[in-house]
Design a protein around this motif. Structure first.
Motif, PDB file in Angstrom:
ATOM      1  N   ALA A 182     -21.065  38.522  -3.866  1.00  0.00           N
ATOM      2  CA  ALA A 182     -22.090  37.981  -5.164  1.00  0.00           C
ATOM      3  C   ALA A 182     -22.580  36.858  -4.799  1.00  0.00           C
ATOM      4  CB  ALA A 182     -21.527  38.195  -6.570  1.00  0.00           C
ATOM      5  N   GLN A 183     -21.493  35.805  -3.979  1.00  0.00           N
ATOM      6  CA  GLN A 183     -21.897  34.564  -4.047  1.00  0.00           C
ATOM      7  C   GLN A 183     -22.547  34.224  -2.571  1.00  0.00           C
ATOM      8  OE1 GLN A 183     -20.916  31.656  -5.787  1.00  0.00           O
ATOM      9  NE2 GLN A 183     -20.367  33.530  -7.146  1.00  0.00           N
ATOM     10  N   PHE A 184     -22.733  35.470  -1.698  1.00  0.00           N
ATOM     11  CA  PHE A 184     -23.599  35.273  -0.474  1.00  0.00           C
ATOM     12  C   PHE A 184     -24.439  36.693  -0.344  1.00  0.00           C
ATOM     13  CE2 PHE A 184     -24.106  35.859   3.938  1.00  0.00           C
ATOM     14  CZ  PHE A 184     -25.076  34.680   4.114  1.00  0.00           C
ATOM     15  N   PRO A 185     -25.363  36.682  -1.440  1.00  0.00           N
ATOM     16  CA  PRO A 185     -26.464  37.732  -1.346  1.00  0.00           C
ATOM     17  C   PRO A 185     -27.391  37.640  -0.219  1.00  0.00           C
ATOM     18  CG  PRO A 185     -26.870  36.385  -3.242  1.00  0.00           C
ATOM     19  CD  PRO A 185     -25.725  35.731  -2.620  1.00  0.00           C
ATOM     20  N   TRP A 186     -26.869  37.639   0.946  1.00  0.00           N
ATOM     21  CA  TRP A 186     -27.795  37.287   2.087  1.00  0.00           C
ATOM     22  C   TRP A 186     -28.992  38.264   1.966  1.00  0.00           C
ATOM     23  CZ3 TRP A 186     -29.176  40.961   5.811  1.00  0.00           C
ATOM     24  CH2 TRP A 186     -28.532  42.207   5.799  1.00  0.00           C
ATOM     25  N   LEU A 187     -28.913  39.605   1.726  1.00  0.00           N
ATOM     26  CA  LEU A 187     -30.219  40.229   1.741  1.00  0.00           C
ATOM     27  C   LEU A 187     -31.505  39.968   0.765  1.00  0.00           C
ATOM     28  CD1 LEU A 187     -31.558  43.038   3.084  1.00  0.00           C
ATOM     29  CD2 LEU A 187     -30.497  44.410   1.248  1.00  0.00           C
ATOM     30  N   LEU A 241     -26.079  46.232   5.778  1.00  0.00           N
ATOM     31  CA  LEU A 241     -27.341  46.562   5.116  1.00  0.00           C
ATOM     32  C   LEU A 241     -27.430  48.080   4.832  1.00  0.00           C
ATOM     33  CD1 LEU A 241     -30.430  46.005   4.782  1.00  0.00           C
ATOM     34  CD2 LEU A 241     -30.657  46.195   7.206  1.00  0.00           C
ATOM     35  N   ALA A 242     -27.076  48.939   5.639  1.00  0.00           N
ATOM     36  CA  ALA A 242     -26.944  50.160   5.446  1.00  0.00           C
ATOM     37  C   ALA A 242     -26.144  50.619   3.963  1.00  0.00           C
ATOM     38  CB  ALA A 242     -26.356  51.119   6.651  1.00  0.00           C
ATOM     39  N   SER A 243     -25.132  49.886   3.876  1.00  0.00           N
ATOM     40  CA  SER A 243     -24.436  50.019   2.667  1.00  0.00           C
ATOM     41  C   SER A 243     -25.074  49.661   1.446  1.00  0.00           C
ATOM     42  CB  SER A 243     -22.996  49.285   2.645  1.00  0.00           C
ATOM     43  OG  SER A 243     -23.342  48.012   2.520  1.00  0.00           O
ATOM     44  N   HIS A 244     -25.897  48.825   1.465  1.00  0.00           N
ATOM     45  CA  HIS A 244     -26.799  48.170   0.291  1.00  0.00           C
ATOM     46  C   HIS A 244     -27.838  49.341   0.160  1.00  0.00           C
ATOM     47  CE1 HIS A 244     -25.397  44.423  -0.674  1.00  0.00           C
ATOM     48  NE2 HIS A 244     -25.340  44.179   0.543  1.00  0.00           N
ATOM     49  N   GLN A 245     -28.411  49.998   1.313  1.00  0.00           N
ATOM     50  CA  GLN A 245     -29.463  50.517   1.081  1.00  0.00           C
ATOM     51  C   GLN A 245     -28.870  52.225   0.503  1.00  0.00           C
ATOM     52  OE1 GLN A 245     -30.944  50.952   5.004  1.00  0.00           O
ATOM     53  NE2 GLN A 245     -32.335  49.180   4.622  1.00  0.00           N
ATOM     54  N   GLY A 246     -27.839  52.286   0.989  1.00  0.00           N
ATOM     55  CA  GLY A 246     -27.099  53.844   0.603  1.00  0.00           C
ATOM     56  C   GLY A 246     -26.806  53.817  -1.124  1.00  0.00           C
ATOM     57  N   VAL A 254     -21.713  56.304   2.385  1.00  0.00           N
ATOM     58  CA  VAL A 254     -22.302  55.083   2.888  1.00  0.00           C
ATOM     59  C   VAL A 254     -21.445  54.385   3.853  1.00  0.00           C
ATOM     60  CG1 VAL A 254     -22.875  52.769   1.982  1.00  0.00           C
ATOM     61  CG2 VAL A 254     -22.871  54.533   0.241  1.00  0.00           C
ATOM     62  N   PRO A 255     -22.217  54.208   5.137  1.00  0.00           N
ATOM     63  CA  PRO A 255     -21.511  53.542   6.142  1.00  0.00           C
ATOM     64  C   PRO A 255     -21.119  52.362   5.596  1.00  0.00           C
ATOM     65  CG  PRO A 255     -23.836  54.276   6.842  1.00  0.00           C
ATOM     66  CD  PRO A 255     -23.525  54.410   5.094  1.00  0.00           C
ATOM     67  N   GLN A 256     -19.797  52.011   6.275  1.00  0.00           N
ATOM     68  CA  GLN A 256     -18.769  50.741   5.901  1.00  0.00           C
ATOM     69  C   GLN A 256     -19.093  49.714   7.005  1.00  0.00           C
ATOM     70  OE1 GLN A 256     -17.447  50.554   3.209  1.00  0.00           O
ATOM     71  NE2 GLN A 256     -18.086  52.426   2.344  1.00  0.00           N
ATOM     72  N   PRO A 257     -19.100  48.437   6.680  1.00  0.00           N
ATOM     73  CA  PRO A 257     -19.155  47.428   7.504  1.00  0.00           C
ATOM     74  C   PRO A 257     -17.976  47.522   8.743  1.00  0.00           C
ATOM     75  CG  PRO A 257     -19.587  46.742   5.317  1.00  0.00           C
ATOM     76  CD  PRO A 257     -18.962  47.985   5.334  1.00  0.00           C
ATOM     77  N   ALA A 258     -18.408  47.142   9.874  1.00  0.00           N
ATOM     78  CA  ALA A 258     -17.200  47.113  10.868  1.00  0.00           C
ATOM     79  C   ALA A 258     -16.118  46.251  10.860  1.00  0.00           C
ATOM     80  CB  ALA A 258     -17.751  46.843  12.262  1.00  0.00           C
ATOM     81  N   LEU A 259     -16.274  45.268   9.759  1.00  0.00           N
ATOM     82  CA  LEU A 259     -15.417  44.094   9.710  1.00  0.00           C
ATOM     83  C   LEU A 259     -15.250  44.018   8.249  1.00  0.00           C
ATOM     84  CD1 LEU A 259     -16.164  40.712  11.603  1.00  0.00           C
ATOM     85  CD2 LEU A 259     -14.479  42.324  11.922  1.00  0.00           C
ATOM     86  N   SER A 260     -13.614  43.735   8.167  1.00  0.00           N
ATOM     87  CA  SER A 260     -13.224  43.616   6.762  1.00  0.00           C
ATOM     88  C   SER A 260     -13.379  42.328   6.188  1.00  0.00           C
ATOM     89  CB  SER A 260     -11.843  44.082   6.691  1.00  0.00           C
ATOM     90  OG  SER A 260     -11.142  43.315   7.602  1.00  0.00           O
TER      91      SER A 260
END
Length: 314
Positions: A182-187, A241-246, A254-260
């Motif tokens: 929420a503090q970094f809504p990059w999209l 980005l795919a997680s946001h679109q899903g 929903v595909p999960q990001p590669a990094l935690s």
């Protein structure tokens, strides 16, 4: 004189014998009964006999009253024991830090059953994590600590530059781990910002000395290793980005990001690599142009952002 007396005695004896023969019946044993004076008539027994003592006869009221008295005494004893148990439970709950309201059991979470009060455990609310901005997290990075870390990984993995770069990303991942999405809504920032503003996202928050130390260290890494590192970073961004679109389409898978780690760190290290080594983007141009997973209008903001970073002068 003697003769007269003897004759008298014999006469008396003869008279006695005659009388004795007449009174034989009188001399027999006879039963004598005496009638009682003022004799009161006895009360008749109940028609049911002794069974009436137990089956509702004359004495049934006596036994029922005794039984009722015994039941009342047991009930009062049970109520007193339950009250003592409830008081002990409340005292124990108060001593353990559970809030109890004596006037209303509903406020305490207590449930009364058979005279006993059960105290429900109140789960303490988890403290809310403080909101940390990108600027606040970046300001806590110390250049001395970063320098010592880079020296350590360079010597530890001297011939494995790919591991060095991954450890470099992990360092910034820990630094920005407290920054929420929420503090970094990059999209949203990428869609709403102009190209000139895209250049500053999010690297403008990193201290200058930390930035210079990082890009100097990246400059000593080989081009091929940096190309692989940039592709890995780009894959992490596209996965998010795919997680946001899903989530927008309501997809369950929903595909999960590669990094935690925080995605802020991925943008930071990718920006540093592109600024220090813009040739990396030139080497990737054919792949970005031909591979379908890097194409599409939804990927365009990311591509524009990468070009903006590569065009910055160091």
């Amino acid at each position: 004189m003697m003769d007269e007396n003897s004759a008298m005695i014999e006469q008396i004896l003869r008279e006695f014998e005659n009388e004795d023969g007449k009174n034989d019946d009188v001399n027999e044993w006879q039963t004598v009964s005496y009638s009682k004076r003022n004799r009161k008539p006895s009360k008749p027994l109940p028609s049911g006999g002794f069974s009436d003592l137990y089956n509702g006869g004359v004495s049934s009221d006596v036994f029922s009253s005794i039984q009722k008295h015994s039941e009342d005494r047991r009930r009062r004893a049970a109520e007193a024991a339950a009250a003592a148990k409830a008081e002990a439970a409340v005292s124990s709950a108060v001593s353990n830090g559970v809030k109890v309201d004596d006037e209303d059991d509903s406020d305490t979470g207590g449930v009364e059953e058979n005279g006993a009060v059960e105290i429900k455990k109140v789960k303490p609310k988890k403290p809310r994590k403080p909101k940390v901005t990108v600027a606040e997290a970046a300001s806590k990075i110390e250049v001395g600590d970063l320098t010592a870390f880079l020296i350590d990984i360079t010597s530890s993995y001297e011939t494995q530059q790919d591991i060095q770069l991954m450890r470099f990303a992990d360092y910034f991942g820990r630094a920005f781990a407290s920054v929420s999405a929420a503090q970094f809504p990059w999209l949203r920032l990428f869609k709403e910002s102009t190209v000139s503003k895209l250049v500053d996202i999010p690297l403008s928050n990193v201290p200058e000395d930390v930035y210079k130390t990082s890009v100097d260290w990246l400059n000593r890494r080989s081009l091929d290793v940096l190309v692989s590192f940039v592709l890995w970073s780009l894959y992490s961004i596209q996965a998010d980005l795919a997680s946001h679109q899903g989530a927008t389409k309501g997809s369950k898978k929903v595909p999960q990001p590669a990094l935690s780690k925080s995605l802020v760190a991925i943008f930071v290290v990718l920006s540093m690599a592109l600024r220090r080594k813009p040739d990396v983007l030139i080497s990737l141009a054919p792949k970005l142009r031909e591979d379908p997973k890097y194409q599409g209008q939804d990927k365009l903001p990311i591509t524009v952002w990468m070009i903006a970073q590569a065009t910055q002068e160091i």
